[in-house]
Design a protein around this motif. Structure first.
Motif, PDB file in Angstrom:
ATOM      1  N   ALA A 108       0.832  -1.207   0.000  1.00  0.00           N
ATOM      2  CA  ALA A 108       0.000   0.000   0.000  1.00  0.00           C
ATOM      3  C   ALA A 108       0.869   1.260   0.000  1.00  0.00           C
ATOM      4  O   ALA A 108       0.574   2.222  -0.722  1.00  0.00           O
ATOM      5  N   LEU A 109       1.934   1.264   0.810  1.00  0.00           N
ATOM      6  CA  LEU A 109       2.815   2.434   0.848  1.00  0.00           C
ATOM      7  C   LEU A 109       3.479   2.676  -0.507  1.00  0.00           C
ATOM      8  O   LEU A 109       3.685   3.830  -0.917  1.00  0.00           O
ATOM      9  N   ILE A 110       3.813   1.600  -1.217  1.00  0.00           N
ATOM     10  CA  ILE A 110       4.410   1.742  -2.551  1.00  0.00           C
ATOM     11  C   ILE A 110       3.396   2.326  -3.525  1.00  0.00           C
ATOM     12  O   ILE A 110       3.665   3.313  -4.227  1.00  0.00           O
ATOM     13  N   GLY A 435       6.820  -1.615  12.477  1.00  0.00           N
ATOM     14  CA  GLY A 435       7.714  -0.466  12.568  1.00  0.00           C
ATOM     15  C   GLY A 435       7.048   0.837  12.177  1.00  0.00           C
ATOM     16  O   GLY A 435       7.484   1.917  12.610  1.00  0.00           O
ATOM     17  N   ILE A 436       5.988   0.766  11.383  1.00  0.00           N
ATOM     18  CA  ILE A 436       5.270   1.983  10.999  1.00  0.00           C
ATOM     19  C   ILE A 436       4.690   2.673  12.233  1.00  0.00           C
ATOM     20  O   ILE A 436       4.491   3.888  12.246  1.00  0.00           O
ATOM     21  N   LEU A 437       4.440   1.902  13.300  1.00  0.00           N
ATOM     22  CA  LEU A 437       3.898   2.465  14.533  1.00  0.00           C
ATOM     23  C   LEU A 437       4.977   3.113  15.400  1.00  0.00           C
ATOM     24  O   LEU A 437       4.678   3.620  16.471  1.00  0.00           O
ATOM     25  N   GLY A 438       6.247   3.065  14.963  1.00  0.00           N
ATOM     26  CA  GLY A 438       7.320   3.703  15.708  1.00  0.00           C
ATOM     27  C   GLY A 438       8.292   2.754  16.365  1.00  0.00           C
ATOM     28  O   GLY A 438       9.268   3.199  16.979  1.00  0.00           O
ATOM     29  N   ILE A 439       8.051   1.444  16.256  1.00  0.00           N
ATOM     30  CA  ILE A 439       8.980   0.452  16.787  1.00  0.00           C
ATOM     31  C   ILE A 439      10.092   0.265  15.761  1.00  0.00           C
ATOM     32  O   ILE A 439       9.816   0.107  14.574  1.00  0.00           O
ATOM     33  N   HIS A 440      11.348   0.229  16.178  1.00  0.00           N
ATOM     34  CA  HIS A 440      12.468   0.313  15.245  1.00  0.00           C
ATOM     35  C   HIS A 440      12.778  -1.012  14.555  1.00  0.00           C
ATOM     36  O   HIS A 440      13.926  -1.475  14.539  1.00  0.00           O
ATOM     37  N   THR A 441      11.749  -1.623  13.964  1.00  0.00           N
ATOM     38  CA  THR A 441      11.974  -2.766  13.080  1.00  0.00           C
ATOM     39  C   THR A 441      12.195  -2.232  11.669  1.00  0.00           C
ATOM     40  O   THR A 441      12.262  -1.015  11.452  1.00  0.00           O
ATOM     41  N   LEU A 442      12.306  -3.129  10.705  1.00  0.00           N
ATOM     42  CA  LEU A 442      12.564  -2.677   9.334  1.00  0.00           C
ATOM     43  C   LEU A 442      11.475  -1.740   8.818  1.00  0.00           C
ATOM     44  O   LEU A 442      11.750  -0.826   8.042  1.00  0.00           O
ATOM     45  N   GLY A 443      10.243  -1.969   9.239  1.00  0.00           N
ATOM     46  CA  GLY A 443       9.154  -1.109   8.783  1.00  0.00           C
ATOM     47  C   GLY A 443       9.322   0.334   9.190  1.00  0.00           C
ATOM     48  O   GLY A 443       8.894   1.256   8.478  1.00  0.00           O
ATOM     49  N   PHE A 444       9.957   0.584  10.328  1.00  0.00           N
ATOM     50  CA  PHE A 444      10.206   1.951  10.778  1.00  0.00           C
ATOM     51  C   PHE A 444      11.092   2.683   9.778  1.00  0.00           C
ATOM     52  O   PHE A 444      10.825   3.840   9.410  1.00  0.00           O
ATOM     53  N   PHE A 445      12.149   2.019   9.333  1.00  0.00           N
ATOM     54  CA  PHE A 445      13.086   2.658   8.396  1.00  0.00           C
ATOM     55  C   PHE A 445      12.473   2.785   6.999  1.00  0.00           C
ATOM     56  O   PHE A 445      12.760   3.751   6.286  1.00  0.00           O
ATOM     57  N   ASP A 447       9.216   3.265   6.440  1.00  0.00           N
ATOM     58  CA  ASP A 447       8.277   4.374   6.549  1.00  0.00           C
ATOM     59  C   ASP A 447       9.017   5.708   6.605  1.00  0.00           C
ATOM     60  O   ASP A 447       8.586   6.696   5.994  1.00  0.00           O
ATOM     61  N   SER A 448      10.143   5.750   7.324  1.00  0.00           N
ATOM     62  CA  SER A 448      10.926   6.994   7.402  1.00  0.00           C
ATOM     63  C   SER A 448      11.454   7.399   6.031  1.00  0.00           C
ATOM     64  O   SER A 448      11.431   8.587   5.670  1.00  0.00           O
ATOM     65  N   ALA A 449      11.922   6.412   5.262  1.00  0.00           N
ATOM     66  CA  ALA A 449      12.433   6.719   3.919  1.00  0.00           C
ATOM     67  C   ALA A 449      11.323   7.262   3.024  1.00  0.00           C
ATOM     68  O   ALA A 449      11.536   8.213   2.254  1.00  0.00           O
ATOM     69  N   ILE A 450      10.134   6.689   3.124  1.00  0.00           N
ATOM     70  CA  ILE A 450       9.022   7.161   2.302  1.00  0.00           C
ATOM     71  C   ILE A 450       8.601   8.559   2.726  1.00  0.00           C
ATOM     72  O   ILE A 450       8.318   9.426   1.881  1.00  0.00           O
ATOM     73  N   GLN A 451       8.564   8.806   4.040  1.00  0.00           N
ATOM     74  CA  GLN A 451       8.202  10.143   4.524  1.00  0.00           C
ATOM     75  C   GLN A 451       9.206  11.191   4.051  1.00  0.00           C
ATOM     76  O   GLN A 451       8.839  12.356   3.823  1.00  0.00           O
TER      77      GLN A 451
END
Length: 491
Positions: A108-110, A435-445, A447-451
């Motif tokens: 979805a983010l893509i 990670g999108i919720l702020g936990i520093h798993t791969l999803g956090f990074f 989401d940060s790159a997309i933002q």
């Protein structure tokens, strides 16, 4: 002899328990909220005092949640079945492994970057990973049928005709049952898509929590539980064609697609920055090294920590809750209550539950671990409980804890482990996306790159996530093979 034959499974179980305990020493499991018990009480108060009439768009949100699920699952099942027919080819297996290892929210983010808030974003976000999942499971089901009817067909019969006349009729019920289960998963995925802005239930649930409207959020959760629990009542063979025909018209309009954004995404945005800026291969190597050191390795470390803790806690919860619905324990009223409890656990998407717990306990790995374990423990507990109900015991068999420890658990333990390892890769997928919720798993990074509009970095990290999921899936298959556990448990 029974103890000796069980020894490898016990040894592996203790090894995973030790790994999870070790992971806990490195993980942030703190509760940082000022008054977590008060917040938890307010949440439960909202569940018991739901306000079904405060939000006028609730019915529309539920309708779109169902519509996205139906369209996405329908497309995924059709194309997944076609891929299942060619699943013996290595290229097809690799392709399916890659697309199913990327979580729906990552897709979805893509798609949001070039389709925007268009219904196509949500539909493809569900359909693509489900296509890979369907292909894998359908192929496993088809491979297990009796090959003799295929040999009785006239010489020269095509592959498609062979499947239609000889293989599919033998396993049609299994295909139908699994597809119905995947629709339930699709409803959960559709609801979660609201957390990235699509107009499904998650969008309005997040809004209600952000404003402290717990009764409104409780109403949404209760309606979602009822939607899942009543699937056998409203989803019938006679009504399915109507749902499939109506669903595309209930997705909403969204914003129009700007095709220039699509072209720019593929020709500019995802090209690594050093190549776009003319820094050459030396610059590209430094760019990859920076991603690896500052984002990929920390993300992998935290993802693995969280996954292993959630996996073991899932197993412990399963062993605690499966007696709630087993006919070997309790009575009819307690089993009915147990079924309701497990329906709530397995119907609540991990992402949604983690979001709720983060609001109550504050940001740490603890909400994610508990959310993953409760959801997956509910799923496996339901399956193990059903299997244990079919076990025949002697009239003089022990009761209570002795029956649990010496009669039932030893007989279901291998199936329990098979199911637990089967969901290992699924837990890993969910861990990354949390990670999108702020936990520093791969999803956090990611989401940060997309933002930060760094789509090239985001795609690299999504690729790392996919490879990690594929690796866990391979390891899970290896362990199940060494322990002679069923690849796809029949319970």
């Amino acid at each position: 002899m029974p103890f000796m034959s069980a020894y490898p499974t016990v040894r592996v179980s203790l090894l995973f328990l030790a790994i999870a305990i070790g992971c806990a020493f490195f993980a942030d499991l703190s509760i940082t909220a000022a008054n977590p018990w008060k917040d938890l009480g307010n949440f439960f108060l909202g569940l018991v005092t739901p306000d079904f009439f405060s939000y006028q768009g609730l019915a529309t949100a539920l309708l779109r949640t169902v519509a996205f699920a139906f369209v996405g699952v329908a497309l995924g099942s059709v194309f997944g079945f076609l891929l299942a027919l060619a699943f013996k080819w290595t290229a097809v297996r690799v392709f399916c492994s890659v697309i199913r290892s990327v979580h729906e929210l990552f897709w979805a983010l893509i798609f949001l970057q070039f389709f925007g808030f268009h219904p196509l974003t949500g539909v493809l976000a569900i359909a693509i990973p489900y296509c890979g999942i369907f292909a894998k499971v359908y192929s496993e089901i088809l491979d297990e049928v009796d090959p003799e009817p295929s040999r009785a067909l006239p010489r020269g019969t095509g592959v498609v005709s062979s499947y239609l006349y000889a293989r599919i009729p033998q396993c049609w019920e299994q295909i139908k049952t699994y597809t119905a289960y995947r629709l339930e998963c699709g409803l959960r995925s559709s609801a979660v898509l609201g957390f990235v802005g699509l107009p499904t239930l998650g969008f309005y649930l997040e809004s209600s929590f952000a404003q402290g409207l717990y009764s409104e959020a409780g109403a949404m959760l209760i309606l979602f539980y009822l939607l899942i629990a009543t699937i056998p009542l409203w989803l019938r063979r006679q009504t399915l064609p109507f749902y499939l025909a109506a669903a595309p018209f209930c997705l909403g309009d969204g914003f129009p697609i700007v095709w220039g954004n699509v072209s720019r995404f593929f020709t500019e945005d995802i090209i690594p920055a050093p190549l776009r800026q003319g820094d050459g291969w030396a610059g590209l190597a430094d760019w990859f090294a920076d991603i690896a050191v500052t984002e990929a390795l920390p993300g992998i470390w935290n993802t693995l920590l969280l996954t292993q803790m959630a996996l073991v806690l899932t197993g412990l919860i399963t062993l605690l809750v499966f007696p709630l619905i087993s006919r070997q324990f309790g009575n009819r009223p307690t089993r009915v209550g147990g079924h309701v409890f497990l329906v709530i656990l397995r119907s609540t998407p991990e992402y949604m539950l983690a979001y709720i717990l983060l609001q109550i306990w504050g940001p740490s790995m603890l909400p994610a671990v508990v959310a993953l374990a409760l959801h997956n423990g509910g799923i496996i507990g339901h399956l193990v409980g059903r299997q244990s109900s079919s076990i025949g015991l002697r009239p003089d068999a022990a009761r209570g804890l002795s029956r649990y420890g010496f009669e039932i658990v030893p007989r279901v333990y291998r199936s329990f482990l098979a199911l637990l390892f089967y969901r290992w890769e699924i837990i890993m997928r969910e861990t990354a996306i949390l990670g999108i919720l702020g936990i520093h798993t791969l999803g956090f990074f990611v989401d940060s790159a997309i933002q930060n509009i760094q789509f090239d970095r985001a795609l690299i990290l999504i690729g790392v996530t996919a490879l990690l999921n594929i690796g866990i899936d391979k390891l899970s298959r290896f362990i199940r093979g060494r322990l002679a556990l069923q690849t796809l448990p029949t319970c």
